[in-house]
Design a protein around this motif. Structure first.
Motif, mmCIF file in Angstrom:
data_model
loop_
_atom_site.group_PDB
_atom_site.id
_atom_site.type_symbol
_atom_site.label_atom_id
_atom_site.label_comp_id
_atom_site.label_asym_id
_atom_site.label_seq_id
_atom_site.Cartn_x
_atom_site.Cartn_y
_atom_site.Cartn_z
ATOM 1 N N UNK A 177 0.804 -1.221 0.000
ATOM 2 C CA UNK A 177 0.000 0.000 0.000
ATOM 3 C C UNK A 177 0.838 1.273 0.000
ATOM 4 N N UNK A 178 1.842 1.346 0.856
ATOM 5 C CA UNK A 178 2.536 2.614 1.098
ATOM 6 C C UNK A 178 3.217 3.211 -0.132
ATOM 7 N N UNK A 179 3.730 2.424 -1.094
ATOM 8 C CA UNK A 179 4.267 3.061 -2.299
ATOM 9 C C UNK A 179 3.234 3.846 -3.104
ATOM 10 N N UNK A 180 1.942 3.604 -2.839
ATOM 11 C CA UNK A 180 0.877 4.323 -3.538
ATOM 12 C C UNK A 180 0.340 5.489 -2.721
ATOM 13 N N UNK A 181 0.957 5.724 -1.545
ATOM 14 C CA UNK A 181 0.462 6.737 -0.617
ATOM 15 C C UNK A 181 1.561 7.758 -0.337
ATOM 16 N N UNK A 182 1.242 9.031 -0.471
ATOM 17 C CA UNK A 182 2.136 10.098 -0.045
ATOM 18 C C UNK A 182 1.657 10.619 1.296
ATOM 19 N N UNK A 183 2.584 10.947 2.199
ATOM 20 C CA UNK A 183 2.164 11.350 3.541
ATOM 21 C C UNK A 183 3.062 12.438 4.105
ATOM 22 N N UNK A 184 2.438 13.334 4.831
ATOM 23 C CA UNK A 184 3.135 14.359 5.616
ATOM 24 C C UNK A 184 2.468 14.360 6.983
ATOM 25 N N UNK A 185 3.138 13.751 7.974
ATOM 26 C CA UNK A 185 2.532 13.529 9.289
ATOM 27 C C UNK A 185 3.392 14.173 10.368
ATOM 28 N N UNK A 186 2.763 15.018 11.191
ATOM 29 C CA UNK A 186 3.434 15.677 12.319
ATOM 30 C C UNK A 186 4.697 16.421 11.885
ATOM 31 N N UNK A 187 4.646 17.061 10.728
ATOM 32 C CA UNK A 187 5.770 17.851 10.250
ATOM 33 C C UNK A 187 6.796 16.997 9.534
ATOM 34 N N UNK A 199 13.745 10.216 -2.471
ATOM 35 C CA UNK A 199 13.455 9.471 -3.694
ATOM 36 C C UNK A 199 14.315 8.218 -3.789
ATOM 37 N N UNK A 200 15.580 8.307 -3.381
ATOM 38 C CA UNK A 200 16.470 7.151 -3.437
ATOM 39 C C UNK A 200 16.020 6.043 -2.492
ATOM 40 N N UNK A 201 15.282 6.409 -1.437
ATOM 41 C CA UNK A 201 14.803 5.403 -0.484
ATOM 42 C C UNK A 201 13.584 4.647 -0.991
ATOM 43 N N UNK A 202 13.013 5.094 -2.104
ATOM 44 C CA UNK A 202 11.833 4.454 -2.683
ATOM 45 C C UNK A 202 12.289 3.384 -3.670
ATOM 46 N N UNK A 203 12.058 2.099 -3.355
ATOM 47 C CA UNK A 203 12.535 1.037 -4.250
ATOM 48 C C UNK A 203 11.854 1.028 -5.605
ATOM 49 N N UNK A 204 10.718 1.711 -5.720
ATOM 50 C CA UNK A 204 9.996 1.739 -6.999
ATOM 51 C C UNK A 204 10.428 2.901 -7.880
ATOM 52 N N UNK A 205 11.273 3.799 -7.354
ATOM 53 C CA UNK A 205 11.659 5.010 -8.091
ATOM 54 C C UNK A 205 12.787 4.713 -9.077
ATOM 55 N N UNK A 206 12.628 5.151 -10.306
ATOM 56 C CA UNK A 206 13.642 4.971 -11.347
ATOM 57 C C UNK A 206 14.755 5.996 -11.136
ATOM 58 N N UNK A 256 6.430 18.400 -0.807
ATOM 59 C CA UNK A 256 7.108 18.004 -2.041
ATOM 60 C C UNK A 256 7.565 16.553 -1.968
ATOM 61 N N UNK A 257 8.037 16.125 -0.797
ATOM 62 C CA UNK A 257 8.493 14.741 -0.648
ATOM 63 C C UNK A 257 7.342 13.749 -0.844
ATOM 64 N N UNK A 258 6.135 14.173 -0.484
ATOM 65 C CA UNK A 258 4.969 13.306 -0.668
ATOM 66 C C UNK A 258 4.502 13.275 -2.112
ATOM 67 N N UNK A 259 5.022 14.195 -2.936
ATOM 68 C CA UNK A 259 4.561 14.315 -4.317
ATOM 69 C C UNK A 259 5.608 13.863 -5.338
ATOM 70 N N UNK A 260 6.655 13.185 -4.863
ATOM 71 C CA UNK A 260 7.707 12.762 -5.785
ATOM 72 C C UNK A 260 7.202 11.748 -6.812
ATOM 73 N N UNK A 261 6.228 10.949 -6.406
ATOM 74 C CA UNK A 261 5.629 9.960 -7.304
ATOM 75 C C UNK A 261 4.130 10.218 -7.392
ATOM 76 N N UNK A 262 3.489 9.789 -8.476
ATOM 77 C CA UNK A 262 2.024 9.866 -8.516
ATOM 78 C C UNK A 262 1.432 9.018 -7.389
ATOM 79 N N UNK A 263 0.479 9.554 -6.679
ATOM 80 C CA UNK A 263 -0.097 8.854 -5.529
ATOM 81 C C UNK A 263 -1.604 8.692 -5.698
ATOM 82 N N UNK A 264 -2.097 7.535 -5.296
ATOM 83 C CA UNK A 264 -3.549 7.337 -5.271
ATOM 84 C C UNK A 264 -4.160 8.003 -4.048
ATOM 85 N N UNK A 265 -3.373 8.107 -2.978
ATOM 86 C CA UNK A 265 -3.854 8.687 -1.728
ATOM 87 C C UNK A 265 -2.775 9.581 -1.147
ATOM 88 N N UNK A 266 -3.186 10.757 -0.693
ATOM 89 C CA UNK A 266 -2.280 11.700 -0.044
ATOM 90 C C UNK A 266 -2.817 11.969 1.361
#
Length: 324
Positions: free
Chosen positions: A90-100, A117-124, A163-173
């Motif tokens: 689930x989480x690769x499809x979710x962008x999040x900004x929680x508690x700053x 972005x480098x920490x995201x295994x799905x990121x090219x 911006x970090x939550x928007x690096x990839x297209x997300x189904x849920x933010x």
């Protein structure tokens, strides 16, 4: 975590909302009940506002939804999958900004995003810099991209987190206080961005203490109080649950206030040339007639539409604590 697994079998379905909880409960050591049997439903494509005073359980709920803490009992599903069990799916499809945002102060804004972005295994990795540049531009930080994050203002840090939550297209933010620390212009820009994301098909779930913000950008909302869900639904319907406020414009304010109180109007407030109050269950025309019969010169008469703040106070019986 037996109770959660048992409940999960009851939550599924082809037409699941983007977020769906069933009897979601979190009890901390010592017996503190932070979230009590929460049934939450967030429609796909909505901008969903999550409201509640301090200690109402909003942040605990968000942390459970994101798999950061486990519920004591009940179930939560994101994008049709049980959480936290399906977090890797689930989480690769979710962008999040929680508690700053969590930032490396010694790195520039751009380098922080490159790390994310480098920490995201799905990121090219071949398109990493282009993604980072696009995210910085989207939140208005291109000019400050080379500045160390420790030199950023609170509002700039909030933008960088978004911006970090928007690096990839997300189904849920999932956004926790997304306009915190922003000036009025910055708040308008982030609200516009949220609307743009929703128009593109992203479901946005945001927690905010700014009730006018919820009214401006959210299609749906839920209100929490003392760990329990008070109400949820379309924002327009929630506001409609609170009765509007009667406003009378007249030079005869003292006499108008007396008559309105006699007619059952509650919480009467007198200003220079206006008298307002909570209208009783009767036709407004009867109140106007009573004023005229008493010799009150009525220059304006009407019922203002209730705001979401009015609805919140009516539903929870308390004001809104901005620390929530």
């Amino acid at each position: 975590m037996g109770p959660v697994s048992a409940a999960e079998t009851e939550v599924g379905g082809v037409d699941d909302p983007v977020i769906h909880t069933r009897a979601l409960t979190k009890r901390y050591r010592g017996g503190q009940l932070a979230v009590d049997a929460l049934d939450l439903s967030v429609p796909a494509g909505s901008v969903f506002g999550f409201l509640g005073p301090n200690g109402s359980g909003k942040t605990t709920t968000i942390r459970m939804l994101m798999g950061l803490i486990e519920p004591t009992s009940g179930a939560a599903r994101l994008l049709g999958h049980p959480m936290p069990r399906a977090a890797r799916t689930v989480l690769p499809q979710v962008g999040a900004l929680i508690e700053g945002p969590a930032l490396y102060g010694f790195l520039s804004g751009r380098d922080n995003l490159l790390r994310y972005d480098a920490a995201d295994p799905t990121a090219d990795p071949r398109t990493r810099r282009a993604r980072v540049a696009a995210a910085l531009q989207r939140v208005g930080l291109t000019a400050a991209a080379g500045k160390k994050a420790r030199a950023y203002s609170l509002g700039m840090k909030q933008r960088l987190g978004l911006a970090s939550a928007l690096l990839q297209p997300r189904r849920l933010l999932v956004l926790d206080e997304p306009t915190n620390g922003l000036d009025p212009q910055g708040m308008r820009e982030i609200r516009a961005l949220i609307r743009e994301l929703a128009a593109d098909g992203t479901t946005v779930f945001l927690s905010s203490h700014l009730l006018d913000e919820i009214e401006q950008v959210c299609s749906h909302a839920a209100v929490m109080a003392q760990g329990r869900l008070v109400v949820q639904g379309p924002v327009a319907e929630l506001a409609a649950r609170a009765r509007g406020r009667l406003v009378v414009t007249t030079p005869d304010t003292s006499e108008a206030a007396r008559v309105l109180k006699e007619q059952g109007v509650a919480d009467v407030v007198v200003t220079e040339e206006q008298v307002s109050g909570e209208p009783p269950e009767r036709e407004p025309a009867e109140l106007n007639a009573a004023l005229v019969a008493s010799g009150v010169r009525v220059r304006g008469f009407g019922v203002e539409r209730a705001s979401l703040e009015d609805a919140f106070v009516a539903l929870t019986g308390e004001g809104f604590d901005v620390a929530g």
